[in-house]
Design an enzyme around this catalytic site. Sequence first.
Site, PDB file in Angstrom:
ATOM      1  N   ASP B  53      36.874  44.385  44.897  1.00 27.14           N
ATOM      2  CA  ASP B  53      35.789  44.216  45.860  1.00 27.14           C
ATOM      3  C   ASP B  53      35.985  42.977  46.727  1.00 27.14           C
ATOM      4  O   ASP B  53      36.703  42.059  46.360  1.00 27.14           O
ATOM      5  CB  ASP B  53      34.447  44.041  45.134  1.00 27.14           C
ATOM      6  CG  ASP B  53      34.002  45.313  44.439  1.00 27.14           C
ATOM      7  OD1 ASP B  53      34.568  46.379  44.715  1.00 27.14           O
ATOM      8  OD2 ASP B  53      33.065  45.222  43.614  1.00 27.14           O
ATOM      9  N   TYR B 111      39.836  42.298  33.005  1.00 30.88           N
ATOM     10  CA  TYR B 111      39.099  41.471  33.959  1.00 30.88           C
ATOM     11  C   TYR B 111      38.450  40.308  33.215  1.00 30.88           C
ATOM     12  O   TYR B 111      38.117  40.444  32.035  1.00 30.88           O
ATOM     13  CB  TYR B 111      37.977  42.278  34.609  1.00 30.88           C
ATOM     14  CG  TYR B 111      38.413  43.183  35.733  1.00 30.88           C
ATOM     15  CD1 TYR B 111      38.467  42.713  37.047  1.00 30.88           C
ATOM     16  CD2 TYR B 111      38.743  44.519  35.497  1.00 30.88           C
ATOM     17  CE1 TYR B 111      38.853  43.546  38.090  1.00 30.88           C
ATOM     18  CE2 TYR B 111      39.136  45.360  36.539  1.00 30.88           C
ATOM     19  CZ  TYR B 111      39.184  44.867  37.835  1.00 30.88           C
ATOM     20  OH  TYR B 111      39.569  45.690  38.861  1.00 30.88           O
TER      21      TYR B 111
END
EC number: 5.4.99.12
Lengths: 245, 245
Positions: B53, B111
């Site tokens: 993103d 992540y």
Amino acid sequence: MRNLKMKISYDGFKYKGWQKQKDTDLTIQGKIEAVLSKMTEEAVQLVGCGRTDSGVHAENYIANFHTKCALSTDTMLDYLYEYLPEDIGIKSIEEVAERFHARYNVKSKTYVYKINNNKFRDVFNRKYTYHLADKLNLMKMRYASQVLIGTHDFQSFTNLRNSDKSTIRTINYINIDEKDGLLVIEVNGNGFLWNMVRIIVGTLIEAGKGNLKPTDVEKILNEKKRWEAGPLAQAKGLFLRDVEY
Amino acid sequence: MRNLKMKISYDGFKYKGWQKQKDTDLTIQGKIEAVLSKMTEEAVQLVGCGRTDSGVHAENYIANFHTKCALSTDTMLDYLYEYLPEDIGIKSIEEVAERFHARYNVKSKTYVYKINNNKFRDVFNRKYTYHLADKLNLMKMRYASQVLIGTHDFQSFTNLRNSDKSTIRTINYINIDEKDGLLVIEVNGNGFLWNMVRIIVGTLIEAGKGNLKPTDVEKILNEKKRWEAGPLAQAKGLFLRDVEY
């Protein structure tokens, strides 16, 4: 009057240094004084522990100011947090004795200088390290640094000119460590001349490259000529870490 | 044709995410493809391991590309280092088998999400952590996170709408640690839906505040409604750490 001592951290990247200047709004002192003056409704004057150059950072800068303002230190912290820019943070505010003076009372200061000695830059630390791809010899840097320990005339290690003031200072220790290619040079002394830490680092880098031996560093000290010492290391790698009183 | 695999780190703060877009020059893929195309004199197309993103960072993003260019990988690294912006770094380039595909071959991804849970912001980490002054309960977050481990339909944990594609994914582990007020949430899974990690983090933050219990998280999973889950956590705290093949 209350006398309040502040511990301040700042990312100096975009600032023109600590000290307030007439021709720019971008100084740490200027930014904090503006908020303090609004908060106290007084013309607050901050006494800082010393100047820091344009672009230099601080982890624990110390300053004090006098005020009649009756707000609690916690309320002040919240107010400053709200109104200061994101790259300036007040870590603590405490009540101190009337006689405390952030500059006159300094016993020693600790600076650290960070060098990314890996081949490529670190995208996350690019604003907080000096990137130097040529491998430095740590032992050579350590040997050279030992020459600087103690009380010396550091005239070769400042860009200050034609001053009548003493250029004699005492370096208490210099530690040089390395982890994953990040070199950290820690320098503690009773006081530092203008650009002194960065010229020391620039000189130690020359030693680390093999261009200067400990005897050369001794000669640099004795010659008392700025151009004998190494170049000025980039500001962005330098942090004022602690001030001892 | 050579097939080259790159390991990339980027500070995503000012970028609109990994994927090239028509209306902006500020994408990681766009920046790297432009330099690769100049270097190879071909219209290079990078295959990335997935989208990230706008504002999200990467420590070890993986991409591959095909080229007839005969330059050595070391020369390529030097060229890319020279021409890429400071906030994008290529950590390595290696020759891989023709069939290697950076997206199709992904086995799992890791992540990390960083939360500064101290009262005040950290001036040096302000662009790489989400600052949340309200103290989070680590144990409550850990209990809630355990509900998400395993294979589930994560429809409640994505902002993707009206898709025919499967929303079933497997989370292998979630580790939550804390040091000096810095919370690090590490999430490993076989694949992630759009915004999935950030919605998981937003949900775990609600758990840490005491607003959601593990049974609530179970209910959120079962309901398959986005609005049941927690808010989208800020992009700047998220890093793609590793991609496993």
